[in-house]
Scaffold this motif. Structure first.
Motif, PDB file in Angstrom:
ATOM      1  N   ARG A 165      55.326  30.040  39.715  1.00 44.33           N
ATOM      2  CA  ARG A 165      55.977  30.321  38.438  1.00 44.33           C
ATOM      3  C   ARG A 165      55.243  29.822  37.207  1.00 44.33           C
ATOM      4  NH1 ARG A 165      62.392  29.518  39.565  1.00 44.33           N
ATOM      5  NH2 ARG A 165      62.411  30.698  41.499  1.00 44.33           N
TER       6      ARG A 165
ATOM      7  N   LYS B 232      52.491  32.374  23.288  1.00 38.85           N
ATOM      8  CA  LYS B 232      53.779  32.374  23.987  1.00 38.85           C
ATOM      9  C   LYS B 232      54.892  32.891  23.076  1.00 38.85           C
ATOM     10  CE  LYS B 232      56.733  29.408  26.762  1.00 38.85           C
ATOM     11  NZ  LYS B 232      56.954  28.044  27.250  1.00 38.85           N
TER      12      LYS B 232
ATOM     13  N   TRP C 120      52.777  41.714  25.586  1.00 39.77           N
ATOM     14  CA  TRP C 120      53.595  42.563  26.455  1.00 39.77           C
ATOM     15  C   TRP C 120      54.832  41.778  26.841  1.00 39.77           C
ATOM     16  CZ3 TRP C 120      55.210  41.918  31.570  1.00 39.77           C
ATOM     17  CH2 TRP C 120      55.777  43.038  32.157  1.00 39.77           C
ATOM     18  N   SER C 121      55.965  42.385  26.737  1.00 42.12           N
ATOM     19  CA  SER C 121      57.189  41.714  27.194  1.00 42.12           C
ATOM     20  C   SER C 121      57.782  42.528  28.331  1.00 42.12           C
ATOM     21  CB  SER C 121      58.186  41.569  26.048  1.00 42.12           C
ATOM     22  OG  SER C 121      58.468  42.811  25.481  1.00 42.12           O
ATOM     23  N   PRO C 122      58.253  41.861  29.361  1.00 43.71           N
ATOM     24  CA  PRO C 122      58.798  42.563  30.518  1.00 43.71           C
ATOM     25  C   PRO C 122      60.047  43.354  30.158  1.00 43.71           C
ATOM     26  CG  PRO C 122      59.114  40.196  30.727  1.00 43.71           C
ATOM     27  CD  PRO C 122      58.290  40.436  29.498  1.00 43.71           C
ATOM     28  N   PRO C 123      60.285  44.470  30.821  1.00 43.23           N
ATOM     29  CA  PRO C 123      61.481  45.259  30.525  1.00 43.23           C
ATOM     30  C   PRO C 123      62.746  44.508  30.926  1.00 43.23           C
ATOM     31  CG  PRO C 123      60.267  46.187  32.375  1.00 43.23           C
ATOM     32  CD  PRO C 123      59.456  45.061  31.842  1.00 43.23           C
ATOM     33  N   GLY C 124      63.793  44.738  30.187  1.00 48.82           N
ATOM     34  CA  GLY C 124      65.062  44.144  30.573  1.00 48.82           C
ATOM     35  C   GLY C 124      65.687  43.296  29.573  1.00 48.82           C
TER      36      GLY C 124
END
Length: 50
Positions: free
Chosen positions: A17, A41, A46-50
């Motif tokens: 992690r 940070k 790119w940001s993860p979907p959701g």
């Protein structure tokens, strides 16, 4: 700046992690790298979907 970044004597440890980046205490630009990583940070490319 690029040459200074290429000549870093650091230890990189990867876990499931986290990514740990450890600098030598004698490395003069460690605080600059920490600030750069903190800025990245806060503003990821790119940001993860959701």
């Amino acid at each position: 700046m690029r040459l200074k970044l290429l000549k870093i004597g650091a230890r990189l440890r990867l876990t499931a992690r986290k990514v740990w980046l450890s600098f030598s205490e004698a490395y003069p630009y460690a605080s600059d790298i920490v600030q750069i990583l903190a800025n990245l940070k806060q503003h990821p490319a790119w940001s993860p979907p959701g």
